[in-house]
Design an enzyme around this catalytic site. Structure first.
Site, PDB file in Angstrom:
ATOM      1  N   HIS A  66     -21.782 -13.840   7.575  1.00  0.00           N
ATOM      2  CA  HIS A  66     -22.192 -13.720   6.172  1.00  0.00           C
ATOM      3  C   HIS A  66     -22.771 -12.343   5.852  1.00  0.00           C
ATOM      4  O   HIS A  66     -23.029 -12.043   4.692  1.00  0.00           O
ATOM      5  CB  HIS A  66     -23.219 -14.805   5.819  1.00  0.00           C
ATOM      6  CG  HIS A  66     -24.580 -14.520   6.346  1.00  0.00           C
ATOM      7  ND1 HIS A  66     -24.903 -14.670   7.687  1.00  0.00           N
ATOM      8  CD2 HIS A  66     -25.689 -14.055   5.730  1.00  0.00           C
ATOM      9  CE1 HIS A  66     -26.157 -14.318   7.862  1.00  0.00           C
ATOM     10  NE2 HIS A  66     -26.666 -13.937   6.694  1.00  0.00           N
ATOM     11  N   HIS A  81     -24.515  -7.977   2.516  1.00  0.00           N
ATOM     12  CA  HIS A  81     -24.918  -9.372   2.699  1.00  0.00           C
ATOM     13  C   HIS A  81     -24.182 -10.224   1.662  1.00  0.00           C
ATOM     14  O   HIS A  81     -24.466 -10.141   0.465  1.00  0.00           O
ATOM     15  CB  HIS A  81     -26.430  -9.493   2.518  1.00  0.00           C
ATOM     16  CG  HIS A  81     -26.986 -10.797   2.955  1.00  0.00           C
ATOM     17  ND1 HIS A  81     -26.865 -11.948   2.210  1.00  0.00           N
ATOM     18  CD2 HIS A  81     -27.663 -11.143   4.070  1.00  0.00           C
ATOM     19  CE1 HIS A  81     -27.451 -12.938   2.847  1.00  0.00           C
ATOM     20  NE2 HIS A  81     -27.947 -12.479   3.981  1.00  0.00           N
TER      21      HIS A  81
END
Length: 159
Positions: A66, A81
């Site tokens: 992620h 992110h």
């Protein structure tokens, strides 16, 4: 004739995802919005592909895919992110195309993610891109608005 002005080295960062670039202070997460991790920009994505924002090396890949950390030849460290609270998804819907140590070019595909799954399971799909070693940077300029992997969204002027 000598110039009294120092020529500043600027590193241009392209958008890591297609979407709309917004101010980092508008990210719905205090850690990013406060600048605790660094300064940068965020993108509200319209597709689930993360591209390299510049020529760089992959220096960190979270096990859940992620988030990814990259480093430029000049030493600028950047964190991308995907979404907010996506670590809770435990990697579901994320696929990486690179490994730590890989050298990539601006626009190379790094990660794909299921945008609809992120929208339904995470707090937000908004994807921050921050410079984590701001002590290396004199100033930055951001672009806000529609963007894709060909659009420069951030310029970092090095000290």
């Amino acid at each position: 004739m000598l110039s009294i002005f120092k020529k500043r080295k600027a590193i241009e960062l392209k958008s890591p995802v297609k979407g709309r670039a917004i101010e980092i202070k508008d990210v719905p997460d205090e850690v990013f919005a406060s600048g605790m991790l660094g300064n940068g920009i965020a993108i509200d994505p319209v597709e689930g592909i993360v591209y390299s924002p510049c020529d760089c090396e992959i220096v960190n890949m979270f096990p859940t895919k992620h988030a990814i950390g990259v480093k430029t030849n000049e030493g600028l460290e950047i964190l991308i992110h995907i979404g907010i609270d996506t670590v809770e998804m435990k990697g579901e819907g994320f696929n990486s195309f690179v490994n730590i140590g890989d050298k990539v070019k601006a626009g190379d595909k790094l990660i794909s993610f299921d945008l609809e799954l992120v929208k339904s399971r995470a707090k937000s799909p908004i994807t921050p891109m921050v410079i984590t070693n701001m002590d290396f940077v004199e100033s930055i300029e951001q672009y806000y608005g529609d963007c894709d992997a060909s659009k420069t969204v951030l310029k970092a002027f090095l000290k």
